[in-house]
Design a protein around this motif. Structure first.
Motif, mmCIF file in Angstrom:
data_model
loop_
_atom_site.group_PDB
_atom_site.id
_atom_site.type_symbol
_atom_site.label_atom_id
_atom_site.label_comp_id
_atom_site.label_asym_id
_atom_site.label_seq_id
_atom_site.Cartn_x
_atom_site.Cartn_y
_atom_site.Cartn_z
ATOM 1 N N ALA A 1 0.830 -1.209 0.000
ATOM 2 C CA ALA A 1 0.000 0.000 0.000
ATOM 3 C C ALA A 1 0.862 1.256 0.000
ATOM 4 N N LEU A 2 1.927 1.237 0.790
ATOM 5 C CA LEU A 2 2.765 2.428 0.942
ATOM 6 C C LEU A 2 3.438 2.823 -0.369
ATOM 7 N N ILE A 3 3.877 1.830 -1.150
ATOM 8 C CA ILE A 3 4.594 2.125 -2.395
ATOM 9 C C ILE A 3 3.669 2.774 -3.418
ATOM 10 N N LYS A 4 2.372 2.484 -3.335
ATOM 11 C CA LYS A 4 1.414 3.102 -4.258
ATOM 12 C C LYS A 4 1.163 4.562 -3.879
ATOM 13 N N GLU A 5 1.034 4.807 -2.587
ATOM 14 C CA GLU A 5 0.731 6.157 -2.119
ATOM 15 C C GLU A 5 1.977 7.048 -2.133
ATOM 16 N N LYS A 6 3.154 6.440 -1.880
ATOM 17 C CA LYS A 6 4.427 7.163 -1.831
ATOM 18 C C LYS A 6 4.298 8.409 -0.938
ATOM 19 N N ILE A 7 3.776 8.180 0.267
ATOM 20 C CA ILE A 7 3.598 9.305 1.174
ATOM 21 C C ILE A 7 4.963 9.866 1.592
ATOM 22 N N THR A 8 5.018 11.144 1.884
ATOM 23 C CA THR A 8 6.269 11.789 2.262
ATOM 24 C C THR A 8 6.329 12.128 3.755
#
Length: 257
Positions: free
Chosen positions: A160-167
């Motif tokens: 999930a994190l790699i799709k959102e690429k949150i900063t």
């Protein structure tokens, strides 16, 4: 890489508990939830003779929780500073844990005996940035397990994190506004690794103080972990998600055949 991870946890050890809303509650809750997952895989009638190696114990969050749940716990970590604090906390909780300093990649040399369970929680595995490091670590974990023993890992949901690429994460405001905790992520150009900048802001003596710690992780996808585990001799690889377990991270289990 080992030196930078070691520096991160050595520096953070005294303040690691500040990352939690209530660290003491987390010890008990995580121990209970991990026990339920283990029970579902091993069907234990009694844990008193069940041996468990927590090979990334940090300051003892899971190791103490598992010891309180009745397991015979050995706990190791790469950070001697963290291990020393964990030993003090275990004594305070009145649990008997055998502590030591060891790297994932040298467990078979550094830790005596074999165990029913090998545990690594709190997103420690993604510090291993290459497949070669993962293979070496999992070979060592495999050797530390008894036949039919259980490996249990908890990591962030990188699919999930790699799709959102949150900063960054949303700041968590604690202690009536006197403590703020958040992270800032710096993604590398390869989109597979990132640096976590951990911030802890706290009012001390009526003044705000800021603590900053940083370390690097690999955004390990589920199929990548599955592939390496199977290549190193693990079977029955299964993912257990927060909606099922109540645990704050996905949990992976696998067996030594």
């Amino acid at each position: 890489m080992k030196d930078s991870v070691l520096h991160f946890y050595d520096e953070l050890a005294d303040n690691y508990h500040l990352l939690f809303v209530d660290w003491h509650e987390a010890i008990l809750r995580q121990g209970e939830l991990l026990h339920k997952v283990i029970q579902s895989k091993l069907n234990l009638s009694c844990t008193n003779n069940t041996t468990l190696l927590d090979c990334s114990c940090g300051i003892g969050t899971q190791a103490i929780g598992m010891a309180k749940s009745g397991y015979k716990v050995t706990a190791t970590d790469i950070s001697e500073v963290s291990v020393k604090r964990a030993a003090k906390e275990a004594a305070r909780y009145g649990v008997n844990i055998n502590f030591g300093v060891a790297d994932f990649c040298s467990l078979n040399k550094d830790v005596l005996g074999q165990f029913n369970i090998v545990l690594s929680a709190d997103n420690a595995i993604p510090h291993l940035l290459t497949d070669e490091e993962l293979v070496k670590a999992f070979h060592n974990m495999h050797k530390k397990l008894l036949q039919n023993g259980l490996l249990i890992l908890t990591i962030r949901d990188y699919d999930a994190l790699i799709k959102e690429k949150i900063t960054s994460t949303q700041p968590t405001i604690l202690d009536d506004g006197n403590r703020i905790v958040f992270q800032v992520y710096d993604w590398a150009q390869d989109d597979k690794t990132y640096t976590v900048n951990q911030f802890i802001l706290q009012v001390i003596n009526e003044e705000w103080q800021t603590k900053h710690y940083s370390t690097k992780y690999r955004a390990l996808l589920r199929h990548e972990l599955n592939t390496v585990l199977e290549a190193t001799g693990f079977v029955d690889v299964e993912w257990h998600f927060s909606s099922q377990t109540g645990y704050y991270q996905p949990i992976l289990t696998a067996r030594k055949d």
